[in-house]
Design an enzyme around this catalytic site. Sequence first.
Site, PDB file in Angstrom:
ATOM      1  NE  ARG A 236      -4.153  -1.401   0.119  1.00  0.00           N
ATOM      2  CZ  ARG A 236      -4.219  -2.543  -0.545  1.00  0.00           C
ATOM      3  NH1 ARG A 236      -3.321  -2.864  -1.490  1.00  0.00           N
ATOM      4  NH2 ARG A 236      -5.408  -3.318  -0.433  1.00  0.00           N
ATOM      5  CD  GLU A 265      -3.428   3.281  -5.229  1.00  0.00           C
ATOM      6  OE1 GLU A 265      -2.320   2.753  -5.169  1.00  0.00           O
ATOM      7  OE2 GLU A 265      -4.479   2.762  -5.015  1.00  0.00           O
ATOM      8  CG  HIS A 287      -3.379  -0.480  -6.415  1.00  0.00           C
ATOM      9  ND1 HIS A 287      -3.645   0.173  -5.678  1.00  0.00           N
ATOM     10  CD2 HIS A 287      -3.319  -1.876  -6.192  1.00  0.00           C
ATOM     11  CE1 HIS A 287      -3.732  -0.719  -4.448  1.00  0.00           C
ATOM     12  NE2 HIS A 287      -3.492  -1.945  -5.103  1.00  0.00           N
TER      13      HIS A 287
END
Length: 320
Positions: A236, A265, A287
């Site tokens: 993360r 994000e 991601h």
Amino acid sequence: MAPLSIVYLDSATIPSHITIPTPSFPHHWTDHPQTNAEQLDERLTGQHIVITNKVVLDAAILEKHPQIKLIAISATGTNNVDLTYCKQQGIRVCNIQGYATRSVPEHVIAMMFALRRNLRGYQQDIEQGEWQRQNQFCFFTHPIQDIEGSQLGIIGSGALGQALADKAQALGMNVVFSDRKGASSLRPGYQDFETVLRESDVISLNCPLNSNTKNLISSTELSMMKSSSVLINTARGGVVDEQALVDALNKKQISGAASDVFIEEPAPLDNPLMLNAHLPNLILTPHVAWGSDSAITKLVQILIDNLNAFVDGEPTNVVI
């Protein structure tokens, strides 16, 4: 039984070519590709089951919708849901585990090879005409380091960390697992956190984001690492102090870094990593480490299995 209302708040996190199975119980399904904070209250109204990947469900919004019985997180991480409130109110929360044990480790391995062999740096040099300026059949503007015989330090020993270890060992790497930062005594099979930082050629972050791991890697930790080492984060964004990482790269405290995750994000253009995306020793991906077709197909099947199991009275993959 009466149909249950199901809402998927951010279904665009599943690629359009992946088919989501149909739950086996009577239901009404509402699908939203994305949901922002202003839309959330309306979209939760009357829903019994809520599916979310990254949409934040905190106590302030959940207390307005006491009819919610299940929050199905379509990912492994649970930091976007107020678990304390859910436990107090008897809201079941389940997540998805073990679906990306191929995809994430392969992404880490790809990043590791790219950084250790400086593929991005050489690509940039070719684009900028360095080969012609060197006037040789090859040129060496960046060091090239082997994977075999190097040490991989893994922070996070869950399914993803273990799967990564298997693949790295098959490549001839020496793999060590870090114990928790500041641990008073070492667990069997683990090494001291600071020792792992100091001695490893590659550090891979595969741990959850929580109060103990926020900014786990900052300026102090980066200064402990070898100048020839690389840091890879597929955990993360908040596990790493992004500005400190950029500073370490610019000061050549470490050789390179790769990140698939960001504190916010999508990452804003003024994010420190985004501002330095031109660096030859920095690799950024949006991601997607978890997102091979096979992994997502497995994910959506587990997601629907979780819903079916909950309705059958035997919930699976329970967080609380």
